[in-house]
Design a protein around this motif. Sequence first.
Motif, PDB file in Angstrom:
ATOM      1  N   ILE A   7      65.152  64.538  16.442  1.00 32.15           N
ATOM      2  CA  ILE A   7      65.484  63.976  15.139  1.00 32.15           C
ATOM      3  C   ILE A   7      64.364  63.027  14.736  1.00 32.15           C
ATOM      4  O   ILE A   7      64.160  62.002  15.391  1.00 32.15           O
ATOM      5  N   ILE A   9      62.678  60.037  12.974  1.00 29.29           N
ATOM      6  CA  ILE A   9      63.151  58.797  12.383  1.00 29.29           C
ATOM      7  C   ILE A   9      61.942  57.962  11.967  1.00 29.29           C
ATOM      8  O   ILE A   9      60.844  58.150  12.473  1.00 29.29           O
ATOM      9  N   ILE A  10      62.175  57.065  11.046  1.00 29.78           N
ATOM     10  CA  ILE A  10      61.120  56.169  10.586  1.00 29.78           C
ATOM     11  C   ILE A  10      61.629  54.746  10.751  1.00 29.78           C
ATOM     12  O   ILE A  10      62.752  54.432  10.362  1.00 29.78           O
ATOM     13  N   GLN A  11      60.806  53.900  11.364  1.00 32.82           N
ATOM     14  CA  GLN A  11      61.142  52.490  11.403  1.00 32.82           C
ATOM     15  C   GLN A  11      60.536  51.875  10.157  1.00 32.82           C
ATOM     16  O   GLN A  11      59.322  51.909   9.977  1.00 32.82           O
ATOM     17  N   ARG A  58      56.776  51.189   6.066  1.00 33.69           N
ATOM     18  CA  ARG A  58      56.971  52.030   7.245  1.00 33.69           C
ATOM     19  C   ARG A  58      55.989  51.610   8.324  1.00 33.69           C
ATOM     20  O   ARG A  58      54.820  51.347   8.044  1.00 33.69           O
ATOM     21  N   ARG A  61      54.133  54.685  14.458  1.00 32.46           N
ATOM     22  CA  ARG A  61      54.652  54.906  15.811  1.00 32.46           C
ATOM     23  C   ARG A  61      53.574  54.665  16.865  1.00 32.46           C
ATOM     24  O   ARG A  61      53.868  54.528  18.045  1.00 32.46           O
TER      25      ARG A  61
END
Length: 189
Positions: A7, A9-11, A58, A61
């Motif tokens: 899945i 996801i974006i922090q 955003r 990562r």
Amino acid sequence: EVDFWIIPIIQGFVQIEELVVNYSESSDDDKSSPETPPQEPSCVDDIHPTFLVALISRRSRHRAGMRYKRRGVDKNGNVANYVETEQLIHVHNHTLSYIQTRGSVPVFWSQVGYRYNPRPRLDKSENETVSCFRAHFEEQLKNYKKQVIINLVDQTGREKIIGDAYLKQVLLYNNANLTYVSFDFHEHW
């Protein structure tokens, strides 16, 4: 075959607000005067323009981590705790965009220890840093064309070693699409 289970996801952060600017020609003194007759409110878009404002941030990562634990640049040019923030303003069928990025100073450095504000240290030489610094800013310029770098590190205190290394790398890179500004907010605090 495992893509089904992954899945993405974006922090990050997203907020969208509608703002109405309510200004008039009269001064604040005129508004509060008992002699001023009450004015009929109007909602004409030219008088009270409506703005749609969006803020989108955003976090990368690559090299994400806790403060004091993750600093500097890696061998691929990724800086620690890199965040891109875009501000969008939509008014009268026009959309304006402003993008700001932030991240750790793109040289090899770290802070060791658990006490508050440990002393920074350089981990690699100037020559070992050049290619990674270059990789970082080549990616930035590919994405954003031009950039204004604002160096916020303490220019005279314990962070001076990092600020000096940063400036040295900017001078070695010597790219006309980068503008370097040093602002020591510690001095203006």
